[in-house]
Design an enzyme around this catalytic site. Structure first.
Site, short mmCIF file in Angstrom:
data_model
loop_
_atom_site.label_atom_id
_atom_site.label_comp_id
_atom_site.label_asym_id
_atom_site.label_seq_id
_atom_site.Cartn_x
_atom_site.Cartn_y
_atom_site.Cartn_z
N HIS A 129 0.87 -1.19 0.00
CA HIS A 129 0.00 0.00 0.00
C HIS A 129 0.90 1.23 0.00
CE1 HIS A 129 -3.70 2.31 0.74
NE2 HIS A 129 -2.88 3.14 1.38
N CYS A 130 0.68 2.10 -0.98
CA CYS A 130 1.53 3.28 -1.14
C CYS A 130 0.72 4.52 -0.78
CB CYS A 130 2.03 3.38 -2.58
SG CYS A 130 3.07 4.82 -2.89
N PHE A 131 1.09 5.18 0.33
CA PHE A 131 0.32 6.35 0.72
C PHE A 131 0.61 7.55 -0.18
CE2 PHE A 131 4.22 6.61 3.21
CZ PHE A 131 4.55 7.95 3.16
#
Length: 288
Positions: A129-131
């Site tokens: 998951h890439c913020f």
């Protein structure tokens, strides 16, 4: 290919930072570095401005696509067929050996799928998951994310070269230029932004090149380290089941047509419920 509905473009603090960084780097590169070094209306200036504008446009397009492309949802009706001869591998739980089942989503997990605590759902071929994109990187948007990182690396290094060239050109001038000091802050801020950003993006891009060449996700890499340790401890040999060899790995992720590798199209990825493995290779063949 199963069609996934796109996500709306939503701003978050990290996304806003990236958008502002892209805008700042573009404006400073074109209207300061190129203009002061080459002259914005000279032939070299126009050529460099057009090339950098094209790179910035592709960065913006791929960044938006990475944000708005759904990484891949597990169909509510998905049930693994353990008797399917075309699916020789089924991922099981570490404890118990049962088929992987998500208690939070109340459905079975296809191979390479994982539950994301941030998105609160299972993601097909989840990498992480890439913020920075406010989204998961998974089955349907991995290539787009890879392209975005690639074009970001090229743009940052290009901008850094123009920054250095502009500084050198200003430094060899015999007389002080009017307004030269007004750009000093731009040079300092740009240097503090571009140098660490270029290094970070190069490391990130190198990491994902490694993953693509071995057909792994970030999660699978960390799982593979443990699996390799356990295999060596038990006297056996562990091999990543999806590693089909460098060329096959590249085509499975980036597409069979090399001419489309640099464009964020993903018409080749399939449903994301099944992936080719080393067990699909003809007997006697090798993945290396």
């Amino acid at each position: 290919m199963a069609a996934d509905k796109g996500k709306p473009f939503t701003f978050s603090l990290p996304v806003s930072v990236v958008v502002l960084a892209i805008a700042y780097i573009y404006v400073s590169t074109v209207f300061v570095f190129i203009d002061r070094w080459l002259g914005l209306f000279s032939s070299p200036g126009i050529m460099n401005a057009l090339v950098f504008t094209a790179l910035s446009a592709v960065c913006s397009i791929t960044y938006r696509a990475a944000i708005t492309t759904d990484p891949g949802r597990v169909p509510a009706t998905y049930i693994p067929d353990v008797e399917d001869a075309e699916s020789p591998i089924h991922e099981i739980k570490r404890k118990g050996g049962d088929l992987r089942y998500c208690q939070k989503c109340s459905h079975y997990k296809p191979p390479r799928a994982h539950h994301c605590r941030v998105c609160k759902r299972c993601v097909l071929r989840m990498d992480h998951h890439c913020f920075w994109i406010n989204n998961c990187v998974g089955h349907a948007n991995y290539k787009v994310f890879f392209n975005f990182v690639l074009y970001s690396v090229i743009s940052c290094i290009y901008s850094l070269v123009l920054l250095v060239g502009s500084l050198v050109y200003d430094g060899i001038q015999d007389e002080e230029k009017i307004g030269k000091s007004s750009f000093r802050t731009v040079y300092v801020v740009s240097g503090l932004l571009l140098v660490p950003l270029s290094i970070t993006l190069c490391i990130l891009f190198g990491w994902h090149i490694y993953l693509v060449l071995h057909n792994k996700t970030t999660i699978e890499y960390h799982e593979g380290v443990r699996a390799l340790w356990l295999a060596e401890k038990g006297g056996s040999i562990y091999k990543h089941p999806y590693d089909l060899g460098p060329y096959e790995n590249l085509t499975s992720v980036l597409g069979p047509n090399i001419l489309t590798w640099l464009w964020p199209s993903a018409n080749h990825i399939g449903s994301g419920l099944r992936y080719s493995t080393i067990y699909d290779l003809p007997k006697g063949s090798t993945s290396k």
